[in-house]
Design a protein around this motif. Structure first.
Motif, PDB file in Angstrom:
ATOM      1  N   ARG A 152      28.743  36.552  35.708  1.00 52.37           N
ATOM      2  CA  ARG A 152      28.564  36.298  37.122  1.00 52.37           C
ATOM      3  C   ARG A 152      27.714  35.048  37.255  1.00 52.37           C
ATOM      4  NH1 ARG A 152      25.862  41.007  40.553  1.00 52.37           N
ATOM      5  NH2 ARG A 152      24.003  39.693  40.324  1.00 52.37           N
ATOM      6  N   LEU A 153      27.994  34.223  38.260  1.00 51.70           N
ATOM      7  CA  LEU A 153      27.413  32.885  38.281  1.00 51.70           C
ATOM      8  C   LEU A 153      25.892  32.895  38.273  1.00 51.70           C
ATOM      9  CD1 LEU A 153      28.636  30.071  38.207  1.00 51.70           C
ATOM     10  CD2 LEU A 153      28.274  29.914  40.660  1.00 51.70           C
ATOM     11  N   ASP A 154      25.277  33.863  38.961  1.00 56.25           N
ATOM     12  CA  ASP A 154      23.816  33.895  38.985  1.00 56.25           C
ATOM     13  C   ASP A 154      23.227  34.436  37.682  1.00 56.25           C
ATOM     14  OD1 ASP A 154      24.808  36.416  39.466  1.00 56.25           O
ATOM     15  OD2 ASP A 154      23.327  36.933  40.995  1.00 56.25           O
ATOM     16  N   ARG A 155      24.090  34.819  36.741  1.00 54.04           N
ATOM     17  CA  ARG A 155      23.640  35.249  35.413  1.00 54.04           C
ATOM     18  C   ARG A 155      24.248  34.387  34.319  1.00 54.04           C
ATOM     19  NH1 ARG A 155      24.296  41.819  36.446  1.00 54.04           N
ATOM     20  NH2 ARG A 155      22.825  41.918  38.200  1.00 54.04           N
ATOM     21  N   HIS A 156      24.833  33.299  34.721  1.00 53.30           N
ATOM     22  CA  HIS A 156      25.482  32.365  33.797  1.00 53.30           C
ATOM     23  C   HIS A 156      24.407  31.676  32.959  1.00 53.30           C
ATOM     24  CE1 HIS A 156      27.684  28.710  32.541  1.00 53.30           C
ATOM     25  NE2 HIS A 156      28.786  29.415  32.731  1.00 53.30           N
ATOM     26  N   PRO A 157      24.604  31.575  31.627  1.00 51.43           N
ATOM     27  CA  PRO A 157      23.537  31.022  30.778  1.00 51.43           C
ATOM     28  C   PRO A 157      23.157  29.588  31.080  1.00 51.43           C
ATOM     29  CG  PRO A 157      25.587  31.332  29.542  1.00 51.43           C
ATOM     30  CD  PRO A 157      25.763  32.020  30.841  1.00 51.43           C
ATOM     31  N   THR A 158      24.079  28.811  31.663  1.00 53.95           N
ATOM     32  CA  THR A 158      23.753  27.431  32.025  1.00 53.95           C
ATOM     33  C   THR A 158      23.468  27.301  33.517  1.00 53.95           C
ATOM     34  OG1 THR A 158      25.163  26.582  30.252  1.00 53.95           O
ATOM     35  CG2 THR A 158      24.558  25.052  31.998  1.00 53.95           C
ATOM     36  N   MET A 159      24.378  27.779  34.348  1.00 57.11           N
ATOM     37  CA  MET A 159      24.251  27.537  35.782  1.00 57.11           C
ATOM     38  C   MET A 159      23.073  28.270  36.412  1.00 57.11           C
ATOM     39  SD  MET A 159      26.353  25.257  36.247  1.00 57.11           S
ATOM     40  CE  MET A 159      25.783  25.098  37.932  1.00 57.11           C
ATOM     41  N   SER A 160      22.691  29.409  35.882  1.00 59.55           N
ATOM     42  CA  SER A 160      21.558  30.126  36.459  1.00 59.55           C
ATOM     43  C   SER A 160      20.245  29.404  36.218  1.00 59.55           C
ATOM     44  CB  SER A 160      21.472  31.542  35.880  1.00 59.55           C
ATOM     45  OG  SER A 160      21.229  31.498  34.485  1.00 59.55           O
ATOM     46  N   ARG A 161      20.234  28.477  35.254  1.00 60.49           N
ATOM     47  CA  ARG A 161      19.014  27.696  34.986  1.00 60.49           C
ATOM     48  C   ARG A 161      19.320  26.195  34.926  1.00 60.49           C
ATOM     49  NH1 ARG A 161      17.532  27.826  28.837  1.00 60.49           N
ATOM     50  NH2 ARG A 161      19.527  28.236  27.827  1.00 60.49           N
ATOM     51  N   HIS A 162      20.293  25.795  35.728  1.00 58.02           N
ATOM     52  CA  HIS A 162      20.623  24.379  35.835  1.00 58.02           C
ATOM     53  C   HIS A 162      19.381  23.612  36.302  1.00 58.02           C
ATOM     54  CE1 HIS A 162      22.499  20.668  37.303  1.00 58.02           C
ATOM     55  NE2 HIS A 162      23.567  20.997  36.599  1.00 58.02           N
ATOM     56  N   PRO A 163      19.068  22.461  35.686  1.00 59.93           N
ATOM     57  CA  PRO A 163      17.821  21.765  36.024  1.00 59.93           C
ATOM     58  C   PRO A 163      17.774  21.203  37.442  1.00 59.93           C
ATOM     59  CG  PRO A 163      19.168  20.450  34.515  1.00 59.93           C
ATOM     60  CD  PRO A 163      19.788  21.803  34.575  1.00 59.93           C
ATOM     61  N   VAL A 164      18.924  21.000  38.090  1.00 64.10           N
ATOM     62  CA  VAL A 164      18.945  20.406  39.430  1.00 64.10           C
ATOM     63  C   VAL A 164      19.412  21.404  40.487  1.00 64.10           C
ATOM     64  CG1 VAL A 164      19.860  18.532  40.847  1.00 64.10           C
ATOM     65  CG2 VAL A 164      19.367  18.131  38.429  1.00 64.10           C
ATOM     66  N   THR A 165      20.485  22.118  40.195  1.00 62.02           N
ATOM     67  CA  THR A 165      21.056  23.054  41.181  1.00 62.02           C
ATOM     68  C   THR A 165      21.226  24.433  40.546  1.00 62.02           C
ATOM     69  OG1 THR A 165      23.257  22.230  40.588  1.00 62.02           O
ATOM     70  CG2 THR A 165      22.231  21.300  42.564  1.00 62.02           C
ATOM     71  N   PRO A 166      20.135  25.108  40.222  1.00 58.15           N
ATOM     72  CA  PRO A 166      20.264  26.453  39.643  1.00 58.15           C
ATOM     73  C   PRO A 166      20.923  27.412  40.623  1.00 58.15           C
ATOM     74  CG  PRO A 166      17.987  26.026  40.289  1.00 58.15           C
ATOM     75  CD  PRO A 166      18.717  24.727  40.423  1.00 58.15           C
ATOM     76  N   MET A 167      21.850  28.204  40.129  1.00 58.09           N
ATOM     77  CA  MET A 167      22.596  29.128  40.975  1.00 58.09           C
ATOM     78  C   MET A 167      21.956  30.512  40.921  1.00 58.09           C
ATOM     79  SD  MET A 167      24.969  27.253  42.311  1.00 58.09           S
ATOM     80  CE  MET A 167      26.151  28.416  42.956  1.00 58.09           C
TER      81      MET A 167
END
Length: 467
Positions: A152-167
Motif C-alpha cells: 500500500r502506498l503509505d507503506r511503500h519502502p520508498t514512497m512512504s519515506r520519499h525525501p521530498v513528497t513522502p506519501m
C-alpha cells in the motif's frame, strides 16, 4: 467497410508530463500500440508543432513535479494553451504512477485547477493505476509492487519515506483533497465489473462531482476505464493520471477494433559501449547499479555535496568526465552516480552541505542535474557514443536540457516505462539513442540491457560482438 467505427484523424492525445521519465512512459504506451508519438522537451515552436501534425500523440515534458504552486501558476497555463491548440480529443496532465505530490511541491490539485478551464470537459477522470508498471488502484487506494511484492502506498519502502513528497495516504482522493477544493468521487472496480460504471458516472456528474477517480486493478478494469474516458469525452476531455491513461485508451481501442492488436518489435541491437548517469536515490536503481558494476561498468561516484559551490562543482564535473572517458578507454562502460540507494551517506552529506551553505535545495538540485548533463554531453561527444541512459525523474529533464535535446521519439521497449528513444537536437546529439529511467522503473539488468540489446536472433548480444 461501411459502418466500421474509426478513430478521428489527427492527434488523439495531447499531454504534459510533470517529469521527463514519466512523459516518455506515456509516449511509449501510444507508440508501441502503433500510434506514433512525439515528446517535446519544451513547449514547441509553432513551426515544430505544425511539422508534427502527423503524430497521433503529442507530448510536452516538464518538471512540474519538483515545483511549487507559484511556479505552476506562472509556467503551466502557457503550456496548457499549447495543448488546447493541438485540438486532440483527450488532453492529459501526466503524473507519476506513485502520485508523487504535496500541497507545497508538485501539487497535482493545483495543476488540475489551472488546466481544467483551459482543456475542457464537464468531468475530469483521474486514472493512476497501471498493471504493466505494478501499480494497482482498489477502492481508491493505490498499491505499488517492489520486486514482485505489493505495498500500500503509505507503506511503500520508498514512497512512504520519499525525501521530498513522502506519501502518508494511500487513498488518492483524500491525498488529492489536500491540494484542491474541487469535489472528488470514485468509480470502483466492483461497480465496473458489475456493469454499473455508466450509471455511476451519470450519478456523480449529476451531483456536480468534478474529479472522478477510476479504479484500475486488472486488464478488465483498465479497458473499462479507457471506455469510460473515450465514450464520455464529449468534444474534448481533460484527464489527470499516469501513463495508465494512455494504456487504458489503447486497451479500449483494441477491444473495440479501433486499432489492431499489434505487438512492438521486441528487438534491439547491442552497442560496444555506452555511458550512463544517475541522480536517483531509489533502491531499485541501487540494485541496477550494483548489477552493472558486476557486468562491465565502471561506477564513478560524483560528490554531489560539492554542488553547493559553483566553482567546486565545475571541478568535480571535470574530474567525472575524465574518469568516465578513462573507463571507456579501458574497455569498460561508464556509469556516473551521485548516490546508491536511499541509505547512501552521500544523501546526508548533500543535505548537510546545502544547510550549511544557505543555498536552496532546489537551486543545488538544478545545478546537480545540469552538471550531470554536461558530463554526459562531453563523454558522448568525446567518445563518439550513440547510446546512453539517464536515471532519475527530476535528473532526466535537467540532463536533456543541458544536452540541447528538444524532442524524443520511442524506438524500442527497453523496460516498461523507460523506452529507448531517438533524440532530436540542433547540436551534435541529433539522432542519439537515449533512455530515461525513473527511480522505480526497470529490471535489475536495465543498464546492461541497454548496452547489450535483446531479441536479436542468430548472434550473441555481447557488446564485443555486436556493432
Amino acid at each position: 467497410m461501411s459502418g466500421t467505427p474509426a478513430l478521428p484523424d489527427g492527434p488523439l492525445v495531447a499531454f504534459y508530463g510533470d517529469d521527463y521519465t514519466g512523459s516518455s512512459a506515456a509516449m511509449e504506451a501510444l507508440t508501441f500500440a502503433g500510434l506514433p508519438t512525439i515528446l517535446f522537451l519544451e513547449p514547441p515552436t509553432p513551426q515544430r508543432l505544425a511539422a508534427s501534425r502527423q503524430f497521433r500523440g503529442i507530448g510536452i515534458a516538464g518538471t512540474a513535479r519538483a515545483k511549487d504552486p507559484a511556479w505552476m501558476e506562472q509556467n503551466l497555463p502557457p503550456v496548457f494553451d499549447v495543448l488546447a491548440d493541438i485540438g486532440a480529443p483527450i488532453a492529459h496532465y501526466k503524473v507519476c504512477s506513485t502520485f508523487d505530490s504535496a500541497p507545497h511541491i508538485g501539487s497535482i490539485g493545483r495543476a488540475i485547477d489551472l488546466a481544467a478551464p483551459r482543456l475542457g470537459g464537464t468531468w475530469h477522470p483521474l486514472l493512476v493505476g497501471s498493471p504493466a508498471m505494478g501499480r494497482y488502484q482498489m477502492f481508491g487506494h493505490l498499491f505499488a509492487t517492489v520486486n514482485g511484492v505489493g505495498h500500500r502506498l503509505d507503506r511503500h519502502p520508498t514512497m512512504s519515506r520519499h525525501p521530498v513528497t513522502p506519501m502518508d495516504e494511500s487513498d488518492l482522493g483524500r491525498h488529492l483533497a489536500r491540494q484542491t477544493a474541487r469535489s472528488i468521487g470514485l468509480i470502483d472496480f466492483v461497480t465496473m465489473a458489475n456493469g454499473g460504471a455508466d450509471q455511476a458516472l451519470e450519478r456523480a456528474r449529476a451531483a456536480g462531482i468534478e474529479i472522478i477517480s477510476l479504479d484500475v486493478l486488472d486488464q478488465a478494469s483498465l479497458t473499462e476505464s479507457g471506455r469510460l474516458i473515450w465514450e464520455h469525452r464529449g468534444k474534448r476531455l481533460f484527464v489527470a493520471g499516469s501513463q495508465g491513461v494512455e494504456q487504458a485508451l489503447v486497451a479500449y481501442w483494441r477491444s473495440a477494433g479501433l486499432i489492431p492488436d499489434s505487438k512492438p518489435d521486441l528487438r534491439l541491437a547491442g552497442v560496444k559501449r555506452i555511458a550512463c548517469v544517475s541522480g536517483s536515490c531509489s533502491p531499485v536503481t541501487a540494485g541496477q547499479i550494483a548489477h552493472a558494476a558486476k557486468n562491465g561498468f565502471d561506477i564513478e561516484r560524483i560528490d554531489a555535496a560539492r554542488a553547493v559551490d559553483a566553482a567546486e562543482w565545475a571541478k568535480e564535473i571535470g574530474r567525472a568526465i575524465e574518469r568516465g572517458l578513462a573507463a571507456l578507454s579501458s574497455g569498460r562502460d561508464a556509469l556516473l552516480i551521485t548516490a546508491s540507494g536511499p541509505d547512501d551517506p552521500a544523501i546526508g552529506a548533500l543535505n548537510a552541505a546545502v544547510k550549511a551553505s544557505g543555498a536552496t535545495a532546489a537551486a543545488v538540485n538544478d545545478r546537480i542535474g545540469a552538471g550531470l548533463g554536461q558530463a554526459l554531453d562531453s563523454i558522448l561527444e568525446a567518445a563518439r557514443l550513440q547510446r546512453a541512459v539517464v536515471a532519475g525523474g527530476d535528473t532526466s529533464g535537467q540532463v536533456l536540457q543541458a544536452m540541447g535535446i528538444y524532442a524524443l521519439t520511442a524506438i524500442a521497449p527497453l523496460a516498461v516505462g523507460a523506452p529507448l528513444c531517438r533524440a532530436s537536437s540542433d547540436r551534435t546529439h541529433a539522432r542519439i539513442e537515449i533512455a530515461l529511467k525513473g527511480g522505480q522503473v526497470g529490471e535489475v539488468d536495465l543498464f546492461c540491457r541497454a548496452r547489450d540489446g535483446f531479441g536479436m536472433s542468430g548472434a550473441s548480444t555481447a557488446p564485443s560482438q555486436v556493432t
